[in-house]
Write an enzyme that holds these catalytic residues in place. Structure first.
Site, PDB file in Angstrom:
ATOM      1  CB  SER A 304      -0.957  -0.044   1.191  1.00 19.81           C
ATOM      2  OG  SER A 304      -1.954   0.932   1.077  1.00 19.81           O
ATOM      3  CG  ASP A 315       7.180   5.076 -12.000  1.00 16.74           C
ATOM      4  OD1 ASP A 315       7.708   3.949 -12.102  1.00 16.74           O
ATOM      5  OD2 ASP A 315       5.954   5.261 -12.101  1.00 16.74           O
ATOM      6  CE  LYS A 329      -4.866  -2.232   1.111  1.00 19.72           C
ATOM      7  NZ  LYS A 329      -4.877  -0.791   0.774  1.00 19.72           N
TER       8      LYS A 329
END
Length: 439
Positions: A304, A315, A329
């Site tokens: 999460s 990224d 998740k």
């Protein structure tokens, strides 16, 4: 990060509640506007009649009497249990526990508990808490709580008894190292649990671990970074951010932590069925980490909010991710307070990394896969003979001093990275990055 994005969980909950579709309680009258025209949802009357019939049959025919409150609460739980694993109906105790876990604060004594031979054992009193001030020590056995024998209690039972409203009194009977039992009277206080731990692994290289994302985690990370920089003389040469076995927590905290390592760009965005569940969070120009080379450790227990941080840093190529695949998740839950101290924890959106990745049921793949393990040193062999040990060896042509082996082994000091293979690999990678980046 722009202040307009700083929505608290409660504010988001109210927004979601306000945006819920209107419900029509009866079938439309002949000639009235159709549901499609009005935009209102019609209650499924046939299904509600079936529900009422089942409720009545259970009340009249079940082998034991059962009250309406129990039946209706069980029906609500069943309704949510078939949505997804993270949506749930929270009764008062569960709601309070969720609030405490995300805030990092609760009323209690400040004792880390364990068990030994069926008895409650103090693992450690937390500094500057009622337990520490009263003289509770690690290794003490708790024999009684408010006069009740504790032998055979589970840890959860003990925690429920020890926690309570700040200012309330409690009595503990303890025994220390086989001595005589003694009794302490304590007053509960607000206990703050830190979610961030940090230390210098060695000169120039810091370690920062986040155990879960609480409301204050972003502030704690900023404080830890400043302390690590100060301890190292102003700037770090590398940092390991440990998110292993971090189950997640507050979305806002994940955004704030990511922002401490980024100075521009998108951090995360969410998408749901209603407008208030669609949010975008971007980084501020400030960089609390001072651009330090960064390795992030993840594993199957990183979930999460931990995956939001890892995904954003990956990224943006701000960090090298190391370890094993994360939990996967990729959904966001909103806590919607109800009446009678109850709440609804409902999945309202999916989140996406800056590059548009959804990690739901997939997880984040680390840049470098390193399985869990331990580091062992070979202590069986002394350092071998070197050129400088040989009789009549030539001196160094540039005037450098000889460096003989002296026939001794280097004494091994056990460090955190010695006991943790993934951490040792992260540290080695940071050292390699520093070498290649130097002019």
């Amino acid at each position: 990060m722009s202040s307009r994005f700083r929505l608290s969980a409660l504010a988001l909950s109210l927004a979601l509640l306000g945006a819920a579709p209107l419900v029509q309680a009866a079938e439309p009258a002949e000639g009235a506007d159709t549901p499609a025209a009005t935009g209102k949802a019609v209650l499924p009357l046939d299904e509600l009649r079936t529900f009422a019939e089942v409720l009545d049959r259970i009340k009249t025919a079940y082998v034991e009497p059962i009250d309406d409150k129990t039946l209706l609460e069980n029906a609500i739980k069943g309704m949510l249990s078939n949505l997804d694993p993270h949506s749930a109906y929270l009764e008062p105790e569960d709601f309070l526990e969720l609030q405490e876990s995300t805030s990092g604060e609760f009323g209690g004594l400040g004792i880390e508990l364990g068990q030994e031979d069926g008895l409650l054992k103090v693992i450690s009193p937390i500094d500057d808490t009622p337990a520490a001030r009263a003289g509770v020590e690690a290794g003490d056995l708790i024999l009684r709580i408010d006069g009740q024998p504790t032998k055979g209690w589970s840890l959860m039972e003990a925690v429920d008894k020890l926690r309570g409203k700040p200012g309330s009194k409690i009595e503990l009977t303890l025994v220390r190292e086989g001595g005589k039992p003694f009794t302490l009277k304590l007053e509960r206080a607000v206990i703050k649990v830190l979610s961030v731990k940090s230390e210098l692994l060695e000169k120039n290289y810091g370690y920062l671990r986040i155990t879960q994302f609480q409301v204050n985690s972003g502030e704690e990370v900023a404080k830890a970074l400043r302390q690590l920089q100060k301890d190292n003389g102003g700037k770090l040469g590398g940092l390991v951010l440990d998110l292993r076995n971090n189950p997640g927590g507050v979305l806002q905290a994940a955004v704030e932590v990511s922002d401490h390592f980024l100075n521009k760009g998108l951090i995360v965005y969410t998408k749901g069925r209603i407008a208030n569940s669609e949010l975008r969070f971007s980084a501020d120009p400030a960089d609390a980490s001072q651009g330090v080379p960064l390795v992030v450790l993840i594993n199957g227990g990183s979930a999460s909010a931990a995956e939001i941080v890892a995904g954003a840093l990956q990224d943006h190529k701000r960090a090298v991710l190391m370890g094993t695949d994360s939990f996967g998740k990729g959904s966001v839950q909103t806590v919607l307070p109800l009446t009678n101290d109850r709440a609804l924890k409902l999945t309202t959106a999916l989140y996406y990394t800056p590059n548009g990745r959804s990690i739901q049921a997939q997880g984040i793949v680390p840049d470098i896969v390193v399985e869990r393990g331990t580091v062992t040193r070979d202590k069986s062999q002394a350092q071998g003979v070197k050129e400088a040990d040989l009789p009549g060896h030539l001196g160094n042509g540039n005037g450098g001093a000889d460096r003989p082996s002296n026939g001794k082994t280097t004494p091994a000091t056990v460090t955190a990275q010695d006991k943790d293979y993934q951490l040792s690999q992260a540290l080695n990678l940071l050292k390699g990055l520093n070498i290649t980046r130097k002019p």
